[in-house]
Design a protein around this motif. Structure first.
Motif, PDB file in Angstrom:
ATOM      1  N   SER A 108     -12.922 111.170 -11.435  1.00  0.00           N
ATOM      2  CA  SER A 108     -11.476 111.073 -11.253  1.00  0.00           C
ATOM      3  C   SER A 108     -11.137 110.144 -10.094  1.00  0.00           C
ATOM      4  O   SER A 108     -10.142 109.416 -10.139  1.00  0.00           O
ATOM      5  CB  SER A 108     -10.879 112.458 -11.006  1.00  0.00           C
ATOM      6  OG  SER A 108     -11.463 113.016  -9.864  1.00  0.00           O
ATOM      7  N   PHE A 109     -12.022 110.136  -9.082  1.00  0.00           N
ATOM      8  CA  PHE A 109     -11.832 109.220  -7.962  1.00  0.00           C
ATOM      9  C   PHE A 109     -11.902 107.773  -8.445  1.00  0.00           C
ATOM     10  O   PHE A 109     -11.044 106.946  -8.118  1.00  0.00           O
ATOM     11  CB  PHE A 109     -12.917 109.503  -6.919  1.00  0.00           C
ATOM     12  CG  PHE A 109     -12.627 108.938  -5.574  1.00  0.00           C
ATOM     13  CD1 PHE A 109     -11.575 109.427  -4.812  1.00  0.00           C
ATOM     14  CD2 PHE A 109     -13.410 107.923  -5.056  1.00  0.00           C
ATOM     15  CE1 PHE A 109     -11.305 108.906  -3.573  1.00  0.00           C
ATOM     16  CE2 PHE A 109     -13.140 107.400  -3.814  1.00  0.00           C
ATOM     17  CZ  PHE A 109     -12.102 107.884  -3.073  1.00  0.00           C
ATOM     18  N   ILE A 110     -12.931 107.497  -9.264  1.00  0.00           N
ATOM     19  CA  ILE A 110     -13.084 106.127  -9.777  1.00  0.00           C
ATOM     20  C   ILE A 110     -11.907 105.750 -10.669  1.00  0.00           C
ATOM     21  O   ILE A 110     -11.389 104.623 -10.619  1.00  0.00           O
ATOM     22  CB  ILE A 110     -14.419 105.991 -10.531  1.00  0.00           C
ATOM     23  CG1 ILE A 110     -15.576 106.144  -9.551  1.00  0.00           C
ATOM     24  CG2 ILE A 110     -14.532 104.647 -11.216  1.00  0.00           C
ATOM     25  CD1 ILE A 110     -16.914 106.175 -10.212  1.00  0.00           C
ATOM     26  N   LEU A 111     -11.456 106.712 -11.485  1.00  0.00           N
ATOM     27  CA  LEU A 111     -10.304 106.443 -12.358  1.00  0.00           C
ATOM     28  C   LEU A 111      -9.074 106.119 -11.526  1.00  0.00           C
ATOM     29  O   LEU A 111      -8.311 105.188 -11.840  1.00  0.00           O
ATOM     30  CB  LEU A 111     -10.036 107.660 -13.240  1.00  0.00           C
ATOM     31  CG  LEU A 111      -8.965 107.484 -14.304  1.00  0.00           C
ATOM     32  CD1 LEU A 111      -9.470 106.565 -15.386  1.00  0.00           C
ATOM     33  CD2 LEU A 111      -8.563 108.808 -14.893  1.00  0.00           C
ATOM     34  N   ALA A 112      -8.885 106.868 -10.430  1.00  0.00           N
ATOM     35  CA  ALA A 112      -7.728 106.615  -9.580  1.00  0.00           C
ATOM     36  C   ALA A 112      -7.817 105.235  -8.949  1.00  0.00           C
ATOM     37  O   ALA A 112      -6.817 104.510  -8.860  1.00  0.00           O
ATOM     38  CB  ALA A 112      -7.640 107.682  -8.496  1.00  0.00           C
TER      39      ALA A 112
END
Lengths: 127, 174
Positions: free
Chosen positions: A11-15
Motif C-alpha cells: 500500500s505504501f508503494i501504491l501510494a
C-alpha cells in the motif's frame, strides 16, 4: 505476520505511485497524465475476464485457451500503452519531459503493486 | 517428431515450454501496442504546434495500417487445424482450401499494408523533399506496419508450438 507487512509495503508503494502520477499532472497544470492510472487499472482486467471465461468449461480445453491468449494479448497491449501514452504526449509537446518521467515511474509502481497483490492472493488461495 | 524433421538444426528446447509461449503472446500484444502508438505519435505530432512544415497526416496515412490490422485479424481468426489437408474429416468439404484462400487474403492484406506504407513514405514525403520532423510521418508508417507484421509472426510461431503440444497431449491420452 508476514502477510501484514507485505500489505503495508504494497500500500505504501501504491501510494507513492499515485503521488507521482498526481504530482506529474498537478505540478504542470496538465491533467493528461492521469490517463496512465486508468490504463494500468484496466490492464489486469482482460486477463482476469478471459481466465473466468476459460474456467467455465475446462472439460476439453481445445479452443478455449485461445480466449486466454486473447486476454494476454490485450494485457500486453495495455501495459505497453501505459508507457507509450506519456511518451507520445511528451514527444508532441502536450506534457513536459519531467511529467513524462514521473508518470511512467508512478504508473509502473501502481501496476507492479496490482500484479504483486494478485500473486500474493493466488498463493493464499492454493493452501 | 524427430524422425520427420525437415531442417538440419533442431528447434531449441526452450521454445516449447509453456512459459515462452505465454511470453510470446504478451510480446505480440506489446509489439502491436508499440506499432499503434508510433502511428498515433506521428498523427499527434502532425497536429501539434511542433510541426512547422506544410506536411500533415490525413486519412491516406492510416490506410496501410488499417489493411495491416485487418490482415492480422483475418490471419489469427483462422483455426490452424483446418489448414492441414491430410485431416480426413475435413478434406471432403474443401475446408482446407477455403481456409488457405482466407489465409492468403490475410497475408496479402499485411504485405499490401507494408508495401502501401512504403508507397506513402516515398510518394508523399520523400519525393516532395520533406525534411526530418515531417519525414517522421512517413517513417512511422513503415515502422508501424513492420511491427504489426512482427507481432503476427510472434503469434504464429507460438500457435504452431501450441498445436504441437496439443497433438502430443492427445497422443499421450489415447
Amino acid at each position: 505476520m508476514a502477510g501484514l507487512k507485505t500489505i503495508i509495503v504494497l500500500s505504501f508503494i501504491l501510494a507513492i505511485g499515485f503521488l507521482l502520477v498526481i504530482l506529474s499532472s498537478a505540478l504542470f497544470k496538465n491533467y493528461l497524465t492521469l490517463l496512465v492510472v486508468a490504463t494500468y487499472v484496466v490492464a489486469p482486467i482482460p486477463n482476469w475476464l478471459c481466465g473466468k471465461a476459460q474456467g467455465q468449461d475446462d472439460f476439453m480445453d481445445s479452443g478455449t485457451s485461445s480466449v486466454v491468449e486473447l486476454g494476454r494479448f490485450m494485457t500486453g497491449f495495455l501495459v505497453v500503452m501505459g508507457v507509450a501514452l506519456p511518451a507520445v504526449f511528451a514527444h508532441c509537446d502536450l506534457i513536459r519531459i519531467e511529467a513524462m518521467v514521473m508518470s511512467i515511474i508512478g504508473g509502473l509502481l501502481i501496476y507492479g503493486t496490482i500484479i504483486s497483490f494478485t500473486m500474493f492472493f493466488h498463493e493464499q488461495e492454493e493452501f | 517428431m524427430s524422425d520427420s524433421r525437415l531442417f538440419k538444426f533442431p528447434k531449441p528446447q526452450w521454445m516449447n515450454s509453456a512459459n515462452s509461449r505465454t511470453g510470446g503472446v504478451y510480446l505480440a500484444g506489446a509489439l502491436f501496442s508499440i506499432a499503434l502508438f508510433v502511428l498515433i505519435d506521428a498523427a499527434t505530432f502532425s497536429k501539434s504546434n511542433l510541426n512547422g512544415s506544410d506536411f500533415h497526416m490525413n486519412f491516406v496515412d492510416w490506410i496501410p495500417g488499417i489493411f495491416s490490422a485487418l490482415g492480422m485479424v483475418v490471419i489469427n481468426s483462422i483455426d490452424k487445424t483446418r489448414l492441414s489437408a491430410d485431416n480426413f474429416s475435413y478434406s471432403g468439404d474443401g475446408v482446407a482450401w477455403k481456409a488457405r484462400v482466407v489465409l492468403f487474403m490475410g497475408f496479402a492484406g499485411m504485405a499490401g499494408g507494408l508495401a502501401g506504407s512504403m508507397t506513402v513514405l516515398v510518394l508523399k514525403y520523400v519525393v516532395p523533399e520533406a525534411t526530418w520532423p515531417a519525414l517522421w510521418f512517413g517513417v512511422s508508417n513503415v515502422i508501424t506496419n513492420a511491427l504489426v507484421m512482427l507481432s503476427v509472426t510472434s503469434l504464429k510461431i507460438i500457435m504452431a508450438h501450441r498445436q504441437l503440444a496439443e497433438d502430443y497431449k492427445l497422443k499421450l491420452q489415447s
